[in-house]
Design a protein around this motif. Structure first.
Motif, PDB file in Angstrom:
ATOM      1  N   GLN A 152       0.885  -1.167   0.000  1.00 24.51           N
ATOM      2  CA  GLN A 152       0.000   0.000   0.000  1.00 24.51           C
ATOM      3  C   GLN A 152       0.920   1.214   0.000  1.00 24.51           C
ATOM      4  OE1 GLN A 152      -2.805   0.369   3.236  1.00 24.51           O
ATOM      5  NE2 GLN A 152      -4.014   1.876   2.132  1.00 24.51           N
ATOM      6  N   LEU A 153       0.904   1.959  -1.087  1.00 24.81           N
ATOM      7  CA  LEU A 153       1.906   2.984  -1.337  1.00 24.81           C
ATOM      8  C   LEU A 153       1.298   4.378  -1.254  1.00 24.81           C
ATOM      9  CD1 LEU A 153       4.826   3.623  -2.228  1.00 24.81           C
ATOM     10  CD2 LEU A 153       4.050   3.375  -4.599  1.00 24.81           C
ATOM     11  N   HIS A 172      -0.859  -0.706  -4.375  1.00 25.85           N
ATOM     12  CA  HIS A 172      -2.141  -0.038  -4.169  1.00 25.85           C
ATOM     13  C   HIS A 172      -1.851   1.421  -3.820  1.00 25.85           C
ATOM     14  CE1 HIS A 172      -4.081  -4.044  -3.945  1.00 25.85           C
ATOM     15  NE2 HIS A 172      -2.941  -4.381  -3.370  1.00 25.85           N
ATOM     16  N   LEU A 173      -2.119   2.315  -4.741  1.00 22.04           N
ATOM     17  CA  LEU A 173      -1.785   3.723  -4.548  1.00 22.04           C
ATOM     18  C   LEU A 173      -2.844   4.428  -3.701  1.00 22.04           C
ATOM     19  CD1 LEU A 173      -0.630   4.672  -8.165  1.00 22.04           C
ATOM     20  CD2 LEU A 173       0.629   3.470  -6.362  1.00 22.04           C
ATOM     21  N   CYS A 174      -2.395   5.295  -2.831  1.00 26.43           N
ATOM     22  CA  CYS A 174      -3.303   6.087  -2.007  1.00 26.43           C
ATOM     23  C   CYS A 174      -2.589   7.370  -1.614  1.00 26.43           C
ATOM     24  CB  CYS A 174      -3.719   5.307  -0.751  1.00 26.43           C
ATOM     25  SG  CYS A 174      -2.357   5.024   0.402  1.00 26.43           S
ATOM     26  N   LEU A 175      -3.321   8.273  -1.005  1.00 25.96           N
ATOM     27  CA  LEU A 175      -2.735   9.491  -0.465  1.00 25.96           C
ATOM     28  C   LEU A 175      -2.789   9.411   1.059  1.00 25.96           C
ATOM     29  CD1 LEU A 175      -4.221  12.261  -2.772  1.00 25.96           C
ATOM     30  CD2 LEU A 175      -1.974  11.190  -2.896  1.00 25.96           C
ATOM     31  N   ARG A 176      -1.658   9.623   1.680  1.00 27.88           N
ATOM     32  CA  ARG A 176      -1.614   9.600   3.138  1.00 27.88           C
ATOM     33  C   ARG A 176      -2.415  10.757   3.706  1.00 27.88           C
ATOM     34  NH1 ARG A 176       4.044   8.978   6.517  1.00 27.88           N
ATOM     35  NH2 ARG A 176       3.146   8.995   8.620  1.00 27.88           N
ATOM     36  N   ARG A 188      -1.401  12.821  -8.982  1.00 29.64           N
ATOM     37  CA  ARG A 188      -0.369  12.192  -8.151  1.00 29.64           C
ATOM     38  C   ARG A 188      -0.263  10.694  -8.432  1.00 29.64           C
ATOM     39  NH1 ARG A 188      -1.414  15.636  -2.546  1.00 29.64           N
ATOM     40  NH2 ARG A 188      -0.816  17.633  -3.452  1.00 29.64           N
ATOM     41  N   TYR A 189      -1.393  10.053  -8.691  1.00 25.29           N
ATOM     42  CA  TYR A 189      -1.336   8.637  -9.058  1.00 25.29           C
ATOM     43  C   TYR A 189      -0.592   8.459 -10.378  1.00 25.29           C
ATOM     44  CZ  TYR A 189      -4.971   7.899  -5.502  1.00 25.29           C
ATOM     45  OH  TYR A 189      -5.682   7.845  -4.335  1.00 25.29           O
TER      46      TYR A 189
END
Length: 250
Positions: A152-153, A172-176, A188-189
């Motif tokens: 999870q990135l 798995h792309l996400c925003l913190r 950003r992705y």
């Protein structure tokens, strides 16, 4: 490096003991549709690898009878250690390992717990590794030796860190830090995808379906943390063109 993780005042307790689909962990390329008993922090594993966000949560003491009964009643396929930093909880992990029925999944930022890693790498069926701008100290060891690992990135800056991505089943792309504007998330992705290997399975909140790299058939359809197999055969191949997907089905 200490032989054992520093003692945690809450080790041996958990804020959640709930059934959770593997898609919500997220774990897309390991037994789609499987359900695990998630035991750990209120919000699961954390990128920071600490318990700060969970400090005010109610936690109940763990006992083996409750964990065994929960697995039987809920008919789960295994357990998932999902503390804020699961490797910081050796007592809780030991209890899960003793009483689990089925698979063992570890969710961690790999920030602590070197003494546990060798044992867990030999035993755990899958890992969810949380990575932000800098991987945790144990992240590369986990990637190098885990049977199955998905990352999870957090890509707040649009750049992916250096890891052995060939050994990672999916990213798995996400925003913190959440961004409400879809255009910001998409930008950003896209920036992060440009720095990742082209043949890596990559997912984000705009597209969670698994597709065949040969014929583009939808192998697994996902929505809202649930999954439905479409053209994914029992041996992990595409039912239309026969190309292997890399998705573990059993």
């Amino acid at each position: 490096m200490p032989l054992f993780p520093p003692a945690d005042a809450h080790d041996g307790s958990a804020a959640q003991i709930v059934p959770r689909n593997v898609e919500k962990l997220p774990l897309y390329h390991w037994r789609p549709g499987a359900r695990l008993l998630a035991v750990g922090a209120r919000d699961g594993a954390a990128f920071a690898g600490d318990d700060a966000a969970d400090a005010t949560s109610y936690r109940r003491p763990l006992d083996e009878a409750t964990l065994i009964a929960a697995q039987a009643k809920l008919r789960t396929d295994g357990v998932c250690a999902a503390w804020s930093e699961s490797l910081r909880h050796p007592l809780g992990l030991a209890m899960l390992r003793r009483c689990r029925k089925g698979a063992l999944v570890i969710a961690t930022a790999g920030s602590i717990g070197a003494a546990l890693v060798d044992e867990l790498l030999a035993e755990a069926d899958a890992w969810v590794l949380l990575v932000a701008s800098e991987p945790g100290p144990l992240a590369k060891t986990i990637v190098a030796r885990a049977r199955h690992v998905e990352v999870q990135l957090a890509v707040d800056h649009g750049v992916a860190p250096t890891l052995d991505w060939e050994r990672i089943a999916a990213a798995h792309l996400c925003l913190r830090r959440a961004a409400a504007d879809p255009a910001v998330r998409a930008e950003r992705y896209a920036a992060a995808r440009a720095t990742l290997p082209a043949d890596l399975a990559i997912y984000d909140d705009f597209d969670s379906h698994s597709r065949c790299r040969g014929c583009e058939a939808t192998l697994v359809w996902r929505a809202g943390g649930t999954a439905r197999r479409d053209r994914l055969a029992d041996d992990g191949r595409c039912a239309d063109c026969g190309r292997h997907s890399g998705i573990m089905t059993a």
